[in-house]
Design a protein around this motif. Structure first.
Motif, PDB file in Angstrom:
ATOM      1  N   GLY A   4       6.703   3.925   1.113  1.00 17.58           N
ATOM      2  CA  GLY A   4       7.151   2.870   2.012  1.00 17.58           C
ATOM      3  C   GLY A   4       6.104   1.816   2.288  1.00 17.58           C
ATOM      4  O   GLY A   4       6.189   1.102   3.293  1.00 17.58           O
ATOM      5  N   ARG A   5       5.123   1.702   1.388  1.00 15.64           N
ATOM      6  CA  ARG A   5       4.085   0.685   1.587  1.00 15.64           C
ATOM      7  C   ARG A   5       4.671  -0.709   1.389  1.00 15.64           C
ATOM      8  O   ARG A   5       5.616  -0.921   0.628  1.00 15.64           O
ATOM      9  N   ARG A   6       4.081  -1.674   2.070  1.00 17.22           N
ATOM     10  CA  ARG A   6       4.497  -3.070   1.933  1.00 17.22           C
ATOM     11  C   ARG A   6       3.868  -3.633   0.661  1.00 17.22           C
ATOM     12  O   ARG A   6       2.647  -3.825   0.610  1.00 17.22           O
ATOM     13  N   ALA A   7       4.678  -3.895  -0.358  1.00 12.79           N
ATOM     14  CA  ALA A   7       4.138  -4.303  -1.651  1.00 12.79           C
ATOM     15  C   ALA A   7       5.079  -5.276  -2.338  1.00 12.79           C
ATOM     16  O   ALA A   7       6.304  -5.198  -2.186  1.00 12.79           O
ATOM     17  N   LEU A   8       4.497  -6.180  -3.098  1.00 10.19           N
ATOM     18  CA  LEU A   8       5.256  -7.177  -3.849  1.00 10.19           C
ATOM     19  C   LEU A   8       4.583  -7.392  -5.194  1.00 10.19           C
ATOM     20  O   LEU A   8       3.354  -7.463  -5.276  1.00 10.19           O
ATOM     21  N   ARG A  39       7.397 -13.160   3.559  1.00 11.23           N
ATOM     22  CA  ARG A  39       7.668 -11.936   4.319  1.00 11.23           C
ATOM     23  C   ARG A  39       6.508 -10.958   4.213  1.00 11.23           C
ATOM     24  O   ARG A  39       6.136 -10.300   5.198  1.00 11.23           O
ATOM     25  N   LEU A  40       5.961 -10.848   3.002  1.00 13.90           N
ATOM     26  CA  LEU A  40       4.841  -9.922   2.799  1.00 13.90           C
ATOM     27  C   LEU A  40       3.660 -10.312   3.676  1.00 13.90           C
ATOM     28  O   LEU A  40       3.121  -9.476   4.423  1.00 13.90           O
ATOM     29  N   ASP A  65      -1.341   3.790   6.561  1.00 13.64           N
ATOM     30  CA  ASP A  65      -0.337   2.799   6.178  1.00 13.64           C
ATOM     31  C   ASP A  65      -0.667   1.450   6.823  1.00 13.64           C
ATOM     32  O   ASP A  65       0.084   0.921   7.644  1.00 13.64           O
ATOM     33  N   SER A  96       3.998  -9.877   7.404  1.00  8.14           N
ATOM     34  CA  SER A  96       3.964  -8.514   7.941  1.00  8.14           C
ATOM     35  C   SER A  96       2.567  -8.079   8.358  1.00  8.14           C
ATOM     36  O   SER A  96       2.402  -7.016   8.962  1.00  8.14           O
ATOM     37  N   VAL A 121      -1.296  -4.041   2.850  1.00  7.55           N
ATOM     38  CA  VAL A 121      -0.259  -4.959   2.370  1.00  7.55           C
ATOM     39  C   VAL A 121      -0.675  -5.345   0.958  1.00  7.55           C
ATOM     40  O   VAL A 121      -1.766  -5.898   0.759  1.00  7.55           O
ATOM     41  N   ASP A 173      -4.614  -4.325   9.802  1.00 10.44           N
ATOM     42  CA  ASP A 173      -4.145  -4.210   8.420  1.00 10.44           C
ATOM     43  C   ASP A 173      -5.195  -4.743   7.452  1.00 10.44           C
ATOM     44  O   ASP A 173      -6.200  -5.346   7.846  1.00 10.44           O
TER      45      ASP A 173
END
Length: 378
Positions: A347-351, A241-242, A304, A245, A307, A250
């Motif tokens: 709300g950053r996309r992070a894992l 998913r990460l 923003d 995105s 990723v 990006d």
């Protein structure tokens, strides 16, 4: 010998211990602009460098940057990278070779920490080898800094220029041209910041990361978040998913809270290139906590478009800190947790992925997981 700002706790301790010499810093100079101050020059002198020659090259560039118009190299460079960033080409990609092969790491902090704020910024891309033209999006600018006569990357840069990517080449005579290059890029970064309508001399989100780290340590829960303690294995679906995105414009940032070694850098390099080549996005690799004072400012204060993959591992040893109830392992864990919390708050996309105790095996597993995630349908 101690180098520190006047009035600091280190200065007081140095005087108490009666050290041989204290070299005062200038509090008016921000850390990333201080390479040509005592902080950079005193260690250079201890290394045996000809500091006078280094400064002569810097002064020559400073004089050139007092000229007007197109005769001013710093104004020209800063205007170019700032204007291109406003047009969407905000991934400043460096190709740096001998005699200053790691100069890109210094520029990385200078550009990212200076420009990444108020939702704007220029991402410096350091350590990403040049690739084929088709792996790049329309958000790139390339800067090559190499010795005169070094044509190792000329063909690759010519191909990129031929399809419309902006390319700049900077020739250096020898390592002492470092003085001139440092002044050039400091001046240009300030100009670019002006064009982006931000203050290139502050770093508000660096302090935020420090504050979050201190809060976690004060609560005493860093141990609960410490690398290797109950962390799940690689979550293949979350990784898919990460990476899924990622969109044009990006960038993919690997934030590795593991030992900063050449071998780990090479292993992480394999993963970053997989992502770049499959998604045509810029990639960075930063070792924590160093990058918090570099790209870390841009991660949180910039646009923003990031990723983020945070990598942790179980510390090899938790070195105690005198006078504190925790060691460096817990501090590192708190820094990682605080950084991730700061990204999440925006709300950053992070894992986060934990490698456990065997970092080498964990990185190999991550490499395979990235390949599998990229191959999956989006």
């Amino acid at each position: 010998v101690v180098i520190t700002d006047p009035g600091s706790a280190l200065e007081k301790e140095a005087r108490r211990r009666r050290v041989r010499r204290i070299f005062p810093g200038d509090p008016a100079i921000g850390g990333r602009y201080s390479a040509l101050s005592h902080f950079g020059l005193v260690p250079a002198a201890f290394c045996g460098a000809d500091v006078a020659l280094l400064l002569r090259r810097a002064r020559a560039m400073a004089d050139a940057c007092r000229r007007t118009g197109s005769d001013n190299p710093g104004l020209l460079l800063g205007t170019a990278i700032g204007t291109l960033a406003l047009q969407g080409r905000d991934k400043l990609t460096f190709d740096v070779g001998a005699p200053i092969p790691r100069f890109g790491m210094w520029i990385e902090q200078l550009v990212a920490e200076s420009t990444g704020k108020e939702g704007r910024g220029i991402l410096p891309v350091e350590g990403e080898p040049l690739g084929a033209p088709e792996v790049y999006g329309a958000d790139r600018v390339f800067a090559s800094i190499r010795a005169k006569g070094d044509d190792a990357s000329d063909a690759a840069l010519a191909r990129l220029s031929a399809i419309g990517h902006p390319v700049a080449r900077f020739d250096v005579d020898d390592a002492f041209d470092l003085g001139g290059q440092m002044f050039l890029w400091e001046f240009a970064t300030a100009i670019a910041g002006k064009l982006l309508d931000i203050n290139p001399f502050d770093q508000p989100n660096v302090q935020e990361a420090k504050d979050r780290t201190n809060e976690i340590l004060a609560k005493g829960d860093a141990g609960d978040r410490a690398p290797g303690r109950g962390a799940p294995p690689i979550d293949a679906e979350a990784l898919r998913r990460l990476l899924g995105s990622l969109r044009p414009g990006d960038y993919f940032a690997t934030m590795a809270y593991i030992h900063s070694s050449g071998e780990n850098d090479r292993r992480l390099g394999r993963s970053r290139l997989q992502v770049r080549d499959a998604r045509s996005v810029a990639t960075t690799v930063g070792f924590g906590p160093r990058f918090l004072h570099s790209t870390g400012q841009l991660h949180k204060g910039g646009p923003d478009t990031g990723v983020f993959l945070q990598i942790t591992a179980e510390p090899r040893e938790d070195v105690p800190i005198p006078g504190k109830p925790w060691g460096f392992g817990r501090v590192l864990a708190a820094q990682a947790a605080g950084d991730l919390a700061a990204l999440a708050s925006r709300g950053r996309r992070a894992l986060r992925i934990d490698l456990g105790r065997d970092v080498a095996a964990g990185l190999d597993a991550l490499d395979a997981a990235v390949a599998e995630a990229l191959a999956a349908p989006r």
